[in-house]
Each structure stands twice: as structure tokens, then as C-alpha cells.
Design an enzyme around this catalytic site. Structure first.
Site, PDB file in Angstrom:
ATOM      1  N   GLY A   1       0.879  -1.353  -0.006  1.00 56.69           N
ATOM      2  CA  GLY A   1       0.159  -0.003  -0.123  1.00 56.69           C
ATOM      3  C   GLY A   1       0.774   1.160   0.114  1.00 56.69           C
ATOM      4  N   VAL A   2       2.088   1.287   0.008  1.00 52.79           N
ATOM      5  CA  VAL A   2       3.016   2.253   0.195  1.00 52.79           C
ATOM      6  C   VAL A   2       3.140   2.882  -1.425  1.00 52.79           C
ATOM      7  CG1 VAL A   2       5.300   3.167   0.423  1.00 52.79           C
ATOM      8  CG2 VAL A   2       4.023   1.882   2.347  1.00 52.79           C
TER       9      VAL A   2
ATOM     10  N   PRO B   1       6.897   7.660  -6.514  1.00 54.25           N
ATOM     11  CA  PRO B   1       6.876   7.989  -7.832  1.00 54.25           C
ATOM     12  C   PRO B   1       7.315   7.029  -8.893  1.00 54.25           C
ATOM     13  CG  PRO B   1       7.825   9.744  -6.374  1.00 54.25           C
ATOM     14  CD  PRO B   1       7.841   8.388  -5.543  1.00 54.25           C
ATOM     15  N   ALA B   2       6.500   7.168 -10.033  1.00 54.00           N
ATOM     16  CA  ALA B   2       7.043   6.259 -11.235  1.00 54.00           C
ATOM     17  C   ALA B   2       8.323   6.674 -11.749  1.00 54.00           C
ATOM     18  CB  ALA B   2       6.053   6.425 -12.179  1.00 54.00           C
TER      19      ALA B   2
ATOM     20  N   GLY C   1      12.305   7.741 -10.243  1.00 57.11           N
ATOM     21  CA  GLY C   1      13.037   8.322  -9.313  1.00 57.11           C
ATOM     22  C   GLY C   1      14.347   8.895  -9.808  1.00 57.11           C
TER      23      GLY C   1
ATOM     24  N   GLY D   1      18.425   8.243  -9.340  1.00 56.33           N
ATOM     25  CA  GLY D   1      19.574   7.534  -9.002  1.00 56.33           C
ATOM     26  C   GLY D   1      20.880   8.190  -8.878  1.00 56.33           C
TER      27      GLY D   1
ATOM     28  N   ASP E   1      17.263   7.283  -4.930  1.00 49.29           N
ATOM     29  CA  ASP E   1      17.777   5.943  -4.635  1.00 49.29           C
ATOM     30  C   ASP E   1      19.224   5.916  -4.523  1.00 49.29           C
ATOM     31  OD1 ASP E   1      17.488   2.854  -5.089  1.00 49.29           O
ATOM     32  OD2 ASP E   1      19.123   3.640  -6.644  1.00 49.29           O
TER      33      ASP E   1
ATOM     34  N   TYR F   1      27.295   2.646  -2.692  1.00 53.98           N
ATOM     35  CA  TYR F   1      27.807   3.736  -3.316  1.00 53.98           C
ATOM     36  C   TYR F   1      28.657   4.952  -2.809  1.00 53.98           C
ATOM     37  CZ  TYR F   1      23.575   2.352  -6.073  1.00 53.98           C
ATOM     38  OH  TYR F   1      22.763   1.806  -6.954  1.00 53.98           O
TER      39      TYR F   1
ATOM     40  N   LYS G   1      20.225   0.660   0.123  1.00 51.57           N
ATOM     41  CA  LYS G   1      20.396  -0.776  -0.209  1.00 51.57           C
ATOM     42  C   LYS G   1      21.592  -1.005   1.062  1.00 51.57           C
ATOM     43  CE  LYS G   1      19.965  -0.052  -4.841  1.00 51.57           C
ATOM     44  NZ  LYS G   1      20.230   1.559  -4.811  1.00 51.57           N
TER      45      LYS G   1
ATOM     46  N   HIS H   1      21.125  -5.570  -1.636  1.00 43.06           N
ATOM     47  CA  HIS H   1      21.549  -4.957  -2.796  1.00 43.06           C
ATOM     48  C   HIS H   1      21.761  -6.025  -3.929  1.00 43.06           C
ATOM     49  CE1 HIS H   1      24.192  -1.708  -4.521  1.00 43.06           C
ATOM     50  NE2 HIS H   1      23.802  -2.275  -5.397  1.00 43.06           N
TER      51      HIS H   1
END
Length: 292
Positions: free
Chosen positions: A9-10, A13-14, A16, A18, A43, A48, A73, A106
Site C-alpha cells: 500500500g505504500v 513516484p514512477a 526516481g 539515482g 535511490d 555507493y 540498499k 543490494h
């Protein structure tokens, strides 16, 4: 911005933003530019090395915390129940947040899948304690997912995987969809840096994609992002160039026909750009993730 609803249910946005391979010294400005442009999903990942700068950019944006969806991640070096719970503390501390919106593994660790399962159980405990809003995985193949689903309580909300016109992974896409797992596309416009041996041109120069871009009055990158969105995937493009950051967000106001989608599908080479999931081991890929 179009939104996608996860299996718990969270919503997110389509499209994101990175920061893979973005140096820490460039991350702060890139994320701030993205937020100013309208992105509301960032993200990152412990591996990273730029979580701190992501957090600083979000804090400096003036946006309320609940306006920005933050995903990060856990690296394989921090797999195991206690280690993964501590990985949350490290990531949250660097990001400067109390709650992470989406916390994912990850990679699978096939040679030590017991640690992978313990790490996922730690994610489940963090979800139950509301320290995270959703949990998931990245780069998991169907066999990894089948074992995980058989030994866990919570179905992953996402599987973040390499998907682009030259590497579609249709079987994995179908498996995820069948089980209610959102396919998140990393390297959605082609992973051009992975084709170093010269066997493949950049997707940005592919004649099929460039012809579609001309037909719709769009850029090749926008066409590829739209291809993903129309097939139900969430996308996480990256750039440090302000104009391209803005460009990659402007992909919701045109439509590709079924024939055009099929033409892009047909470009699949079956060749992966990132590491083979079965080759990911602690010996080859382990690295220490610093404390917050």
C-alpha cells in the site's frame, strides 16, 4: 508525477533519481537539482559511498521529510541478522533520517544464502518496528526469489534489476509481476558504460530508438523511459547534468503504440551489463561499509 502503489500500500513516484557511480562531491548538487526539478524519490546505496551527501541535499532542499521517498540498499558485507540491523543504523545515520522509506538487499549472496535469509529477516523486523516503510531486494533471480519466498513472511515490495532495451530479462520481469513484486529498473536507458568492448553501440544511438524519438519529438532517453513506464516498471535514471535531469522527468505526457513498444522489446541482446548474480561472493565483492 504518476505514482505506483507497492504490494503493502505504500506509494512512490514512477520516476526516481539515482546516484549510482556519482562521486560524493557531485552528489549533493545533483540531488538538489533533481529535487528542484520535481523528483521526489532518491535511490542510493551503502556501497555507493554517497548516502551522507544525499541526506544533506534533502535536508537543504527545504522539503518536508514526508515529501521525499528515500531508498537505500544493504551491501553483502553487512548480511546477517545483527549486521543488517546495524546496516540500517549506518545508513539512517548518514542519510540523517529516523525512517527509511524503502530498504532493500543490494544483491543475493548465492554462496552464503543463509546470510541472505538472515539479512532479509532483519529487514522484516525493521518493517515490523516501522523503522522502514517497505522492504525489497535487488538483482535477485527467480531461483533466489523462490527460496526467499519460501522462507520469509513478507513478499518483497520491489526487485531492483538491470533492465533496458539491450537486456530485458523477460522471465524475471514476469516472475516478479506474478508475485506482486514491482520491477525497478536500474540502468533504464542502457548502461552505456558497460559496453566497453565495442560490441554494442549506445542505446542512445540505436536507430530504432532514435527513429521513435524523432517521430514523437522526444529524446532517445525519454523514449526508453516511457517504454519502461508503459510496461509497468518504475525507473531510476541518473545524471549529473541539469538539463538531462530535467529531461528524464518529462516522460509522462506521450504514449508509445504497442507496435513501438514491441520494436524496442526486439532490441534485446540477452547480454547483461552488470555482474552475473551467481558471481557475487564476499571474496570477490566484499567491502567494508563505514560507520555513520
Amino acid at each position: 508525477m504518476d505514482m505506483i502503489t507497492l504490494n503493502n500500500g505504500v506509494t512512490l513516484p514512477a520516476v526516481g533519481f539515482g546516484v549510482f557511480q556519482t562521486p560524493p562531491e557531485e552528489t549533493r548538487a545533483a540531488v538538489r537539482t533533481a529535487l528542484d526539478a520535481g523528483y521526489r524519490h532518491i535511490d542510493t546505496a551503502a556501497a555507493y559511498g554517497n548516502e551522507r551527501e544525499v541526506g544533506e541535499a534533502i535536508a537543504a532542499s527545504g522539503l518536508d521529510r514526508d515529501e521525499v521517498f528515500v531508498e537505500t540498499k544493504v551491501w553483502i558485507s553487512d548480511f546477517g541478522y545483527d549486521a543488517t540491523r546495524h546496516a540500517f543504523d549506518k545508513s539512517a545515520g548518514k542519510l540523517g533520517v529516523d525512517q527509511i522509506d524503502l530498504f532493500i538487499l543490494h544483491q543475493a549472496l548465492p554462496s552464503r544464502f543463509d546470510l541472505t535469509l538472515e539479512a532479509y529477516r532483519a529487514l522484516e523486523s525493521l518493517l515490523a518496528e516501522q523503522k522502514v516503510r517497505a522492504i525489497g531486494v535487488s538483482n535477485f533471480m527467480p531461483d533466489h526469489l523462490e527460496r526467499l519466498l519460501g522462507e520469509s513472511e513478507v513478499v518483497p515490495a520491489v526487485n531492483q534489476i538491470e533492465v533496458h532495451p539491450y537486456f530485458r530479462q523477460p522471465g524475471l520481469l514476469a516472475f516478479d509481476t506474478e508475485h506482486g513484486i514491482l520491477n525497478q529498473a536500474w540502468s533504464p536507458i542502457g548502461g552505456i558504460t558497460f559496453y566497453r568492448d565495442g560490441e554494442h553501440r549506445s542505446t542512445l544511438e540505436d536507430p530504432v530508438i532514435t527513429e521513435l524519438a524523432e517521430r514523437h519529438g522526444r529524446t532517445p532517453a525519454q523514449v526508453m523511459l516511457r517504454w519502461h513506464l508503459q510496461q509497468g516498471r518504475q525507473v531510476i535514471p541518473k545524471s549529473v547534468t541539469p538539463s538531462r535531469i530535467v529531461e528524464n522527468l518529462a516522460v509522462t505526457d506521450f504514449t508509445l503504440s504497442p507496435e513501438e513498444l514491441g520494436a524496442i522489446d526486439a532490441l534485446d541482446t540477452g547480454r547483461r551489463g552488470g555482474p552475473e548474480p551467481e558471481a557475487v561472493t564476499l571474496e570477490n565483492f566484499g567491502r567494508e561499509i563505514p560507520e555513520a
